[in-house]
Design a protein around this motif. Structure first.
Motif, mmCIF file in Angstrom:
data_model
loop_
_atom_site.group_PDB
_atom_site.id
_atom_site.type_symbol
_atom_site.label_atom_id
_atom_site.label_comp_id
_atom_site.label_asym_id
_atom_site.label_seq_id
_atom_site.Cartn_x
_atom_site.Cartn_y
_atom_site.Cartn_z
ATOM 1 N N LEU A 66 0.824 -1.213 0.000
ATOM 2 C CA LEU A 66 0.000 0.000 0.000
ATOM 3 C C LEU A 66 0.855 1.259 0.000
ATOM 4 O O LEU A 66 0.442 2.293 -0.537
ATOM 5 C CB LEU A 66 -0.935 0.000 1.208
ATOM 6 N N GLU A 67 2.030 1.199 0.593
ATOM 7 C CA GLU A 67 2.892 2.374 0.658
ATOM 8 C C GLU A 67 3.370 2.824 -0.723
ATOM 9 O O GLU A 67 3.771 3.974 -0.905
ATOM 10 C CB GLU A 67 4.120 2.096 1.542
ATOM 11 N N ALA A 68 3.339 1.914 -1.701
ATOM 12 C CA ALA A 68 3.817 2.245 -3.050
ATOM 13 C C ALA A 68 2.739 2.881 -3.918
ATOM 14 O O ALA A 68 3.022 3.317 -5.039
ATOM 15 C CB ALA A 68 4.350 0.982 -3.731
ATOM 16 N N LEU A 69 1.503 2.960 -3.412
ATOM 17 C CA LEU A 69 0.393 3.457 -4.218
ATOM 18 C C LEU A 69 0.256 4.969 -4.116
ATOM 19 O O LEU A 69 0.582 5.576 -3.093
ATOM 20 C CB LEU A 69 -0.915 2.800 -3.760
ATOM 21 N N SER A 70 -0.273 5.574 -5.168
ATOM 22 C CA SER A 70 -0.618 6.998 -5.124
ATOM 23 C C SER A 70 -1.848 7.170 -4.234
ATOM 24 O O SER A 70 -2.589 6.212 -3.989
ATOM 25 C CB SER A 70 -0.922 7.502 -6.537
ATOM 26 N N PRO A 71 -2.101 8.380 -3.729
ATOM 27 C CA PRO A 71 -3.289 8.603 -2.897
ATOM 28 C C PRO A 71 -4.586 8.173 -3.582
ATOM 29 O O PRO A 71 -5.483 7.622 -2.944
ATOM 30 C CB PRO A 71 -3.266 10.116 -2.646
ATOM 31 N N ARG A 72 -4.693 8.411 -4.884
ATOM 32 C CA ARG A 72 -5.899 8.021 -5.622
ATOM 33 C C ARG A 72 -6.038 6.502 -5.698
ATOM 34 O O ARG A 72 -7.125 5.951 -5.504
ATOM 35 C CB ARG A 72 -5.860 8.630 -7.025
ATOM 36 N N GLU A 73 -4.948 5.817 -5.975
ATOM 37 C CA GLU A 73 -4.975 4.357 -6.033
ATOM 38 C C GLU A 73 -5.268 3.763 -4.656
ATOM 39 O O GLU A 73 -6.009 2.784 -4.529
ATOM 40 C CB GLU A 73 -3.634 3.834 -6.557
ATOM 41 N N LEU A 74 -4.677 4.364 -3.619
ATOM 42 C CA LEU A 74 -4.905 3.877 -2.263
ATOM 43 C C LEU A 74 -6.374 4.041 -1.872
ATOM 44 O O LEU A 74 -6.958 3.169 -1.225
ATOM 45 C CB LEU A 74 -4.008 4.636 -1.290
ATOM 46 N N ALA A 75 -6.993 5.160 -2.289
ATOM 47 C CA ALA A 75 -8.398 5.408 -1.966
ATOM 48 C C ALA A 75 -9.322 4.381 -2.624
ATOM 49 O O ALA A 75 -10.418 4.123 -2.121
ATOM 50 C CB ALA A 75 -8.786 6.813 -2.397
ATOM 51 N N ARG A 76 -8.910 3.811 -3.756
ATOM 52 C CA ARG A 76 -9.716 2.796 -4.419
ATOM 53 C C ARG A 76 -9.680 1.464 -3.679
ATOM 54 O O ARG A 76 -10.598 0.646 -3.807
ATOM 55 C CB ARG A 76 -9.227 2.582 -5.851
ATOM 56 N N ARG A 77 -8.619 1.243 -2.924
ATOM 57 C CA ARG A 77 -8.431 -0.050 -2.273
ATOM 58 C C ARG A 77 -8.762 -0.028 -0.786
ATOM 59 O O ARG A 77 -9.073 -1.051 -0.197
ATOM 60 C CB ARG A 77 -6.983 -0.510 -2.456
ATOM 61 N N CYS A 78 -8.674 1.160 -0.189
ATOM 62 C CA CYS A 78 -8.787 1.262 1.263
ATOM 63 C C CYS A 78 -9.790 2.348 1.633
ATOM 64 O O CYS A 78 -9.639 3.502 1.224
ATOM 65 C CB CYS A 78 -7.408 1.573 1.848
ATOM 66 N N GLY A 79 -10.806 2.003 2.403
ATOM 67 C CA GLY A 79 -11.781 2.967 2.886
ATOM 68 C C GLY A 79 -11.578 3.227 4.372
ATOM 69 O O GLY A 79 -11.427 2.293 5.151
ATOM 70 N N TYR A 80 -11.557 4.509 4.749
ATOM 71 C CA TYR A 80 -11.292 4.888 6.143
ATOM 72 C C TYR A 80 -12.412 5.776 6.660
ATOM 73 O O TYR A 80 -12.788 6.757 6.014
ATOM 74 C CB TYR A 80 -9.948 5.619 6.224
ATOM 75 N N ILE A 81 -12.938 5.446 7.834
ATOM 76 C CA ILE A 81 -13.967 6.270 8.483
ATOM 77 C C ILE A 81 -13.402 6.782 9.799
ATOM 78 O O ILE A 81 -13.216 6.009 10.744
ATOM 79 C CB ILE A 81 -15.257 5.473 8.738
ATOM 80 N N PRO A 82 -13.101 8.088 9.894
ATOM 81 C CA PRO A 82 -12.591 8.658 11.143
ATOM 82 C C PRO A 82 -13.720 8.880 12.143
ATOM 83 O O PRO A 82 -14.903 8.701 11.833
ATOM 84 C CB PRO A 82 -11.988 9.987 10.680
ATOM 85 N N GLN A 83 -13.359 9.317 13.337
ATOM 86 C CA GLN A 83 -14.376 9.597 14.349
ATOM 87 C C GLN A 83 -15.211 10.820 13.975
ATOM 88 O O GLN A 83 -16.385 10.907 14.327
ATOM 89 C CB GLN A 83 -13.703 9.821 15.705
ATOM 90 N N ARG A 84 -14.626 11.766 13.242
ATOM 91 C CA ARG A 84 -15.345 12.942 12.775
ATOM 92 C C ARG A 84 -15.115 13.092 11.281
ATOM 93 O O ARG A 84 -13.990 12.926 10.800
ATOM 94 C CB ARG A 84 -14.867 14.207 13.494
ATOM 95 N N SER A 85 -16.166 13.439 10.533
ATOM 96 C CA SER A 85 -16.076 13.455 9.073
ATOM 97 C C SER A 85 -15.270 14.632 8.530
ATOM 98 O O SER A 85 -14.662 14.536 7.475
ATOM 99 C CB SER A 85 -17.478 13.497 8.471
ATOM 100 N N GLY A 86 -15.311 15.776 9.210
ATOM 101 C CA GLY A 86 -14.618 16.960 8.714
ATOM 102 C C GLY A 86 -15.410 17.755 7.690
ATOM 103 O O GLY A 86 -14.942 18.781 7.196
ATOM 104 N N ILE A 87 -16.624 17.315 7.333
ATOM 105 C CA ILE A 87 -17.457 18.040 6.367
ATOM 106 C C ILE A 87 -18.110 19.229 7.072
ATOM 107 O O ILE A 87 -18.784 19.071 8.093
ATOM 108 C CB ILE A 87 -18.526 17.116 5.770
ATOM 109 N N SER A 88 -17.928 20.425 6.520
ATOM 110 C CA SER A 88 -18.451 21.628 7.175
ATOM 111 C C SER A 88 -19.196 22.541 6.201
ATOM 112 O O SER A 88 -19.395 23.721 6.480
ATOM 113 C CB SER A 88 -17.306 22.410 7.827
ATOM 114 N N ILE A 89 -19.610 22.006 5.051
ATOM 115 C CA ILE A 89 -20.359 22.801 4.077
ATOM 116 C C ILE A 89 -21.749 22.204 3.890
ATOM 117 O O ILE A 89 -21.988 21.037 4.201
ATOM 118 C CB ILE A 89 -19.628 22.839 2.716
ATOM 119 N N ASP A 90 -22.672 23.038 3.398
ATOM 120 C CA ASP A 90 -24.024 22.555 3.109
ATOM 121 C C ASP A 90 -23.971 21.628 1.899
ATOM 122 O O ASP A 90 -23.591 22.039 0.797
ATOM 123 C CB ASP A 90 -24.951 23.730 2.824
ATOM 124 N N ILE A 91 -24.372 20.386 2.110
ATOM 125 C CA ILE A 91 -24.334 19.371 1.058
ATOM 126 C C ILE A 91 -25.359 18.305 1.415
ATOM 127 O O ILE A 91 -25.586 18.012 2.596
ATOM 128 C CB ILE A 91 -22.910 18.771 0.935
#
Length: 264
Positions: A66-91
């Protein structure tokens, strides 16, 4: 070869090392729970595994580092849910879930009708049917966490990492969330690692439990196989004196119940 392997993982913040030379592996279709006292390194471990936090050691998923992957490639393989989402806009809640498809879309490319249908289905699956148009910021903290779970699952990652996803949920939705995660892991070539605040959920939904203390794995439990007295001794290293009971539900299933014993 194991489906996912973490080997010699060490990470921290600045000169402060939190987890030290930590190693474990998972098989496809398995859900592993991480238990530990506050400050034991649960969040640090998850951040290191998904590449958010710099670390030494190596993580491999299906034989791929996984360390050899680009951020985009890593996001396709690994999903992460933190304790807080960080979303602060109306959506809208639906648009939050559609974010899960971003690693698959090109610049300015819009989600397809199939993606929108999948996002709606995931919202219904986690208990948010009919809330597609709701402003994400107006949802309760528990509903936000369910929405983020739907966003993560819709991405179709092979490895799912969750940091205390049940902390803002009530009794019903805690079990619904863990049941959904359990089903997702079992459906295909996937595995999951979840740090949990509630050990009772971990005992009843995880195939294996890793106990963290001092930045290392000190104990390993298999709730479906280990004797109750053996698990009690291991869990007491974190929670103090306790008793485990195996109870039968009305439907005939088994559930483990953990009781706190004196002294507190």
């Amino acid at each position: 070869m194991s489906f996912f392997t973490a080997q010699g993982i060490s990470a921290g913040y600045g000169a402060d090392s939190i987890i030290k030379d930590l190693s474990f592996s998972l098989e496809a279709g398995s859900l592993v729970g991480i238990l530990g006292a506050n400050g034991s390194g649960k969040t640090t471990l998850l951040k290191a595994l998904c590449g958010i936090l710099p670390h030494s050691g190596r993580c491999t998923l299906r034989g791929e580092a996984l360390e050899a992957l680009s951020p985009r490639e890593l996001a396709r393989r690994c999903g992460y849910i933190p304790q807080r989402s960080g979303i602060s806009i109306d959506i809208s809640a639906l648009d939050v879930v559609l974010m899960g498809f971003n690693p698959r879309l090109g610049l300015l490319e819009r989600p397809t009708s199939a993606m929108i249908s999948a996002a709606r289905a995931l919202l219904a699956q986690v208990g948010l049917a009919g809330r597609e148009s709701a402003n994400y910021l107006h949802l309760s903290e528990g509903q936000k966490q369910l929405c983020i779970l739907a966003r993560t699952l819709v991405a179709g990652s092979r490895l799912l990492l969750l940091d205390e996803p049940e902390s803002a949920l009530d009794f019903h939705f805690r079990h619904r969330m863990l049941h959904t995660i359990r089903q997702w892991v079992a459906e295909g070539d996937r595995c999951g690692i979840v740090a949990l605040h509630d050990p009772a959920l971990a005992l009843n939904y995880c195939d294996r439990l890793l106990l963290l203390s001092g930045g290392t794995v000190t104990q390993c439990l298999c709730p479906g196989e280990d004797a109750l007295d053996n698990m009690e001794k291991k869990l007491e290293t974190i929670y103090g004196p306790l008793s485990l009971l195996r109870c039968e539900t009305r439907s005939g299933g088994d559930q483990l119940v953990m009781l706190k014993e004196e002294p507190i």
